[in-house]
Design a protein around this motif. Structure first.
Motif, PDB file in Angstrom:
ATOM      1  N   LYS A 183      -5.166 -27.796  22.405  1.00 12.13           N
ATOM      2  CA  LYS A 183      -5.922 -28.475  21.357  1.00 12.13           C
ATOM      3  C   LYS A 183      -6.764 -29.564  22.011  1.00 12.13           C
ATOM      4  N   LEU A 184      -7.813 -29.951  21.326  1.00 15.77           N
ATOM      5  CA  LEU A 184      -8.706 -30.973  21.869  1.00 15.77           C
ATOM      6  C   LEU A 184      -7.952 -32.270  22.151  1.00 15.77           C
TER       7      LEU A 184
ATOM      8  N   PRO B 277     -15.490 -30.450  21.385  1.00 12.54           N
ATOM      9  CA  PRO B 277     -15.193 -30.293  19.953  1.00 12.54           C
ATOM     10  C   PRO B 277     -15.835 -29.052  19.347  1.00 12.54           C
ATOM     11  N   GLU B 278     -17.076 -28.775  19.703  1.00 12.52           N
ATOM     12  CA  GLU B 278     -17.750 -27.586  19.175  1.00 12.52           C
ATOM     13  C   GLU B 278     -17.050 -26.316  19.659  1.00 12.52           C
TER      14      GLU B 278
ATOM     15  N   PHE C  84     -13.817 -25.908  20.522  1.00 13.61           N
ATOM     16  CA  PHE C  84     -12.532 -25.701  19.855  1.00 13.61           C
ATOM     17  C   PHE C  84     -12.716 -25.355  18.381  1.00 13.61           C
ATOM     18  N   ASP C  85     -13.731 -25.911  17.733  1.00 17.90           N
ATOM     19  CA  ASP C  85     -14.021 -25.524  16.346  1.00 17.90           C
ATOM     20  C   ASP C  85     -14.320 -24.032  16.266  1.00 17.90           C
ATOM     21  N   TRP C  86     -15.146 -23.558  17.186  1.00 18.42           N
ATOM     22  CA  TRP C  86     -15.488 -22.127  17.205  1.00 18.42           C
ATOM     23  C   TRP C  86     -14.259 -21.277  17.496  1.00 18.42           C
TER      24      TRP C  86
ATOM     25  N   LEU D 206     -11.114 -21.777  17.015  1.00 20.71           N
ATOM     26  CA  LEU D 206     -10.089 -21.766  15.976  1.00 20.71           C
ATOM     27  C   LEU D 206     -10.630 -21.349  14.616  1.00 20.71           C
TER      28      LEU D 206
ATOM     29  N   GLY E  94     -13.624 -22.185  13.109  1.00 23.50           N
ATOM     30  CA  GLY E  94     -14.504 -23.072  12.362  1.00 23.50           C
ATOM     31  C   GLY E  94     -15.931 -22.542  12.307  1.00 23.50           C
ATOM     32  N   THR E  95     -16.765 -23.216  11.566  1.00 26.47           N
ATOM     33  CA  THR E  95     -18.158 -22.810  11.410  1.00 26.47           C
ATOM     34  C   THR E  95     -19.030 -23.592  12.378  1.00 26.47           C
ATOM     35  N   LEU E  96     -19.760 -22.877  13.193  1.00 29.93           N
ATOM     36  CA  LEU E  96     -20.673 -23.526  14.122  1.00 29.93           C
ATOM     37  C   LEU E  96     -21.974 -23.895  13.417  1.00 29.93           C
TER      38      LEU E  96
END
Length: 486
Positions: free
Chosen positions: A231-232, A268-269, A271-273, A275, A277-279
């Protein structure tokens, strides 16, 4: 063996030391010898940073080690390794003149944290520019790594004049597996090169795998090592150490060192992608003029001089690392200029000129530059946030399923080769693989104009002439990756 001048010339044009380029040359021939050896070629799987550089992305950082997962644990034996690498050394010398000294080879067998045998080896070589004390290549061998995806057979990038006819083929990790292992390494040790690798791979949108596939690979890799998914927040305590070691660990491997902040702040971008998340929407490509086609071949094939080829490699590296470039450019009037640019796209026009599309930083506007008028290019430490899609990176990793290995891949073997007296191997046949990975992934590209979809076995978005779904000719020549099937 190639001449010293070839190494010095490449080092000068790429902004690297001669010893870094010479080691890259030696790495290529070491790989040729390993994968020409009948006892190693079927069970040694190439991985790590050097694999990414040699197999998938030429504009990647230069690396120094050879890492392998061995599918036969009995090879982790000092006597066996001494014998086969003596044969590899002899074969390489006969084929190239590059000398790997058998007397100075060292192999240290030890128990890894899981209690299983691993090996760290050292191969000394004497090349065109080597000092009196021969430099070394480090080997890292392990047999208890989990292979999630089937290995692939790929050609390596070996841009030297004595490359074997037919190239050098190796058996390597699939790109998705190499990417996943880099993410795990970032979580385990958080070194500068791991941060650089992960963000560099993430930024290459053309080659980016589906997040779900990468996450599945990463999950299995972490389970095998007994660690949690990264995780971040796990990385934040290590930021100071990474920033402190950034220059020391990477400066000699890159033509120009990008600032560490540009990579850390991209986490952050990423890890969002990863897991789900929306880029943020990616910037669109600069519009195609009538008759233009985008050049994204893995190896550039353009009718310009050798110096222009070198400048384009510098520009491609800068684009991949989001660094501005200082051009030395001659206008049509003969005026010499030095624009500072953000590089975006290389295209061929209808009259067969090759054009670099870029953003002129000082004039704050789009400009195009004919490649045959570029007299020099130098990366800078100035970063940029893309305002258009960066189309200068290669079209993506080559994904080739295991096939029968042809001896011609390594050139003709000379009489007296240490491999020449060994019995020929039976042709490799494809086995049924119920996991669906044996034949490699299928990449689905969609034409940006008509919406028609095309299945590809390699990541290449360039489209041929085709008809739109309604039957009329479509002018679209660039596809966008919309799916990856396994």
């Amino acid at each position: 063996m190639i001449d010293k001048r070839e190494i010095l010339g490449l080092a000068s044009t790429q902004g690297l030391t001669a010893h870094v380029v010479e080691k890259d040359y030696a790495l290529g021939w070491a790989l040729a010898g390993i994968y020409a050896h009948p006892e190693l070629s079927e069970t040694w799987v190439f991985k790590g940073g050097t694999c990414l550089k040699k197999c998938f992305f030429e504009t990647y950082r230069f690396s120094e080690d050879l890492d392998f997962t061995l599918q036969d644990e009995s090879h982790l034996d000092e006597a066996f390794l001494q014998r086969v690498f003596s044969e590899v050394s002899e074969w390489v010398y006969e084929q190239s003149g590059l000398e790997f000294s058998s007397d100075s080879q060292k192999f240290d067998i030890f128990a890894n944290p899981r209690g299983n045998p691993s090996c760290q080896g050292k191969l000394s070589y004497r090349g065109p520019v080597s000092p009196r004390s021969p430099p070394r290549i480090k080997l890292d061998l392990t047999a208890d790594e989990r292979l999630v995806l089937a290995p692939v057979e790929v050609p390596i990038f070996h841009p030297y004049s004595d490359a074997p006819e037919g190239g050098i083929m190796v058996r390597s990790y699939a790109y998705e597996e190499a990417f996943g292992e880099k993410v795990r390494a970032l979580a385990e040790r958080t070194r500068p090169r791991d941060l650089y690798d992960v963000i560099n791979l993430f930024r290459n949108t053309e080659a980016r795998p589906a997040a779900s596939v990468l996450l599945d690979v990463l999950r299995q890799k972490c389970e095998f090592k007994g660690i949690e998914l990264p995780k971040l927040t796990d990385l934040d305590p290590h930021r100071g150490d990474v920033e402190g070691a950034w220059g020391h660990m990477l400066d000699h491997q890159l033509p120009s060192l990008p600032p560490v902040e540009a990579f850390w702040e991209a986490l952050p971008e990423f890890f969002d992608w990863l897991l789900g998340g929306t880029l943020a929407p990616a910037p669109a490509a600069y519009r195609l003029s009538r008759g233009e086609t985008v050049i994204r071949e893995r190896t550039l094939r353009i009718p310009v001089g050798s110096n222009a080829q070198t400048y384009l490699e510098i520009i491609r590296f800068a684009a991949a690392n989001r660094l501005c470039v200082s051009l030395d450019y001659v206008k049509e009037t003969g005026q010499r200029t030095a624009p500072l640019i953000e590089p975006y796209s290389l295209r061929r026009t209808s009259d067969d000129n090759v054009i670099l599309h870029a953003w002129d930083v000082n004039k704050n506007g789009h400009r195009s530059y004919r490649v045959d008028r570029i007299r020099g290019a130098q990366t800078t430490n100035a970063t940029f946030v893309p305002r258009y899609e960066v189309e200068l990176t290669p079209s993506g990793p080559v994904s080739i399923p295991p096939t029968e290995r042809r001896s011609s891949n390594f050139g003709s073997r000379r009489a007296g080769s240490p491999y020449g007296t060994r019995p020929a191997r039976a042709p490799r046949t494809k086995s049924r693989n119920t996991s669906g990975f044996g034949s490699g992934p299928t990449y689905v590209y969609q034409c940006g104009m008509c919406g028609k979809k095309f299945n590809r076995k390699t990541m290449n978005g360039r489209l041929n002439k085709h008809k739109a779904p309604g039957g009329l000719p479509c002018g679209g020549r660039t596809g966008f990756l919309v799916d990856t099937k396994y």
